[in-house]
Write an enzyme that holds these catalytic residues in place. Structure first.
Site, PDB file in Angstrom:
ATOM      1  CB  SER A   1      20.565  42.171  35.687  1.00 21.05           C
ATOM      2  OG  SER A   1      21.457  43.061  35.055  1.00 21.05           O
TER       3      SER A   1
ATOM      4  CE1 TYR B   1      24.503  41.367  39.070  1.00 19.06           C
ATOM      5  CE2 TYR B   1      24.536  42.299  36.851  1.00 19.06           C
ATOM      6  CZ  TYR B   1      23.907  42.126  38.072  1.00 19.06           C
ATOM      7  OH  TYR B   1      22.682  42.703  38.287  1.00 19.06           O
TER       8      TYR B   1
END
Length: 240
Positions: free
Chosen positions: A139, A152
């Site tokens: 990510s 996250y």
């Protein structure tokens, strides 16, 4: 412990074999469908109800809870040959620091870090034999802080660190390890996150899952002389 893994009949061709974890929606689904044109794909999803779209030639759906160690062991035991592993399963809901608990941390770590690292460990014998490729779907959050997304972001940083060490440790066995790190991508996970924020969802601003699948394909199809390690996939127009 209940059996959390159910499968359809085994694949029978001589094509290379890919395992795609988190293959029931979003990026994982697009990756599994793309790889199935050249590979036999074990497409892993949490429940059988989410797998019908994957019942196509070249794909064997596998219902498994990746956070269950027994289920991970069953997946590894089924795969006599493994040329490619793609880890696309993740939890990604934005959570502020004051909205976290130890249980939240455990849930995110279990799926985003422990599951992919442990499944890779279990598949190392097959990957070494094939001089295979492991792709972790990272990510943009693994390279920079993302406000309101501490849990996250932390797990994606950790996953990238694991990938970097795995690459060094397995170099002698010829295993290629890559992190493909998409920015904002038009997935159900992103839609839910933006809808919760009250911001209008504009899918045309985001990367398509097919573009992420093509980036994974680029890594998988790299020549024998090439080791692609970090692939950043950004929207055409950068978003804040």
């Amino acid at each position: 412990m209940p059996d959390t893994t159910r499968t359809s009949p085994p694949l029978s061709s001589d094509r290379p074999v890919a395992i795609v974890a988190g293959a029931t929606s979003g990026m994982g689904l697009a990756i599994a469908l793309d790889l199935s044109t050249t590979h036999d794909v074990l497409a892993v999803g949490r429940t059988a109800a989410t797998l019908p779209e994957l019942r196509v030639p070249g794909i064997r759906p596998v219902a498994a809870d990746l956070t269950d160690p027994q289920a991970r062991a069953m997946i590894a035991a089924q795969a006599e040959r493994v040329d490619v592993v793609v880890h696309a399963a993740a939890l990604g809901q934005a959570r502020a620091i004051d909205d976290t608990t130890p249980d939240v941390w455990q849930d995110y770590l279990a799926l985003n870090l422990v599951a992919p690292s442990d499944l890779t460990r279990l598949l190392l014998p097959q990957l070494r034999l094939a001089r295979g490729t492991v792709v972790f779907i990272g990510s943009g959050a693994s390279t920079k802080p993302v406000p309101g997304s501490a849990v996250y972001t932390a797990t994606k940083h950790a996953l990238r660190g694991f990938a970097d060490v795995l690459r060094i440790d397995e170099a002698a066995h010829g295993i290629r390890v890559a992190t493909v790190a998409p920015g904002q991508t038009d997935t159900p996970m992103l839609r839910q996150s933006i809808n919760r924020s009250g911001t209008p969802y504009e899918p045309e601003r985001y990367i398509t899952v097919q573009s992420v699948a093509r980036a994974v394909r680029f890594v998988v199809d790299a020549g024998e002389d090439v080791h692609l390690t970090d692939v950043a996939v950004r929207p055409r127009t950068e978003l804040g």
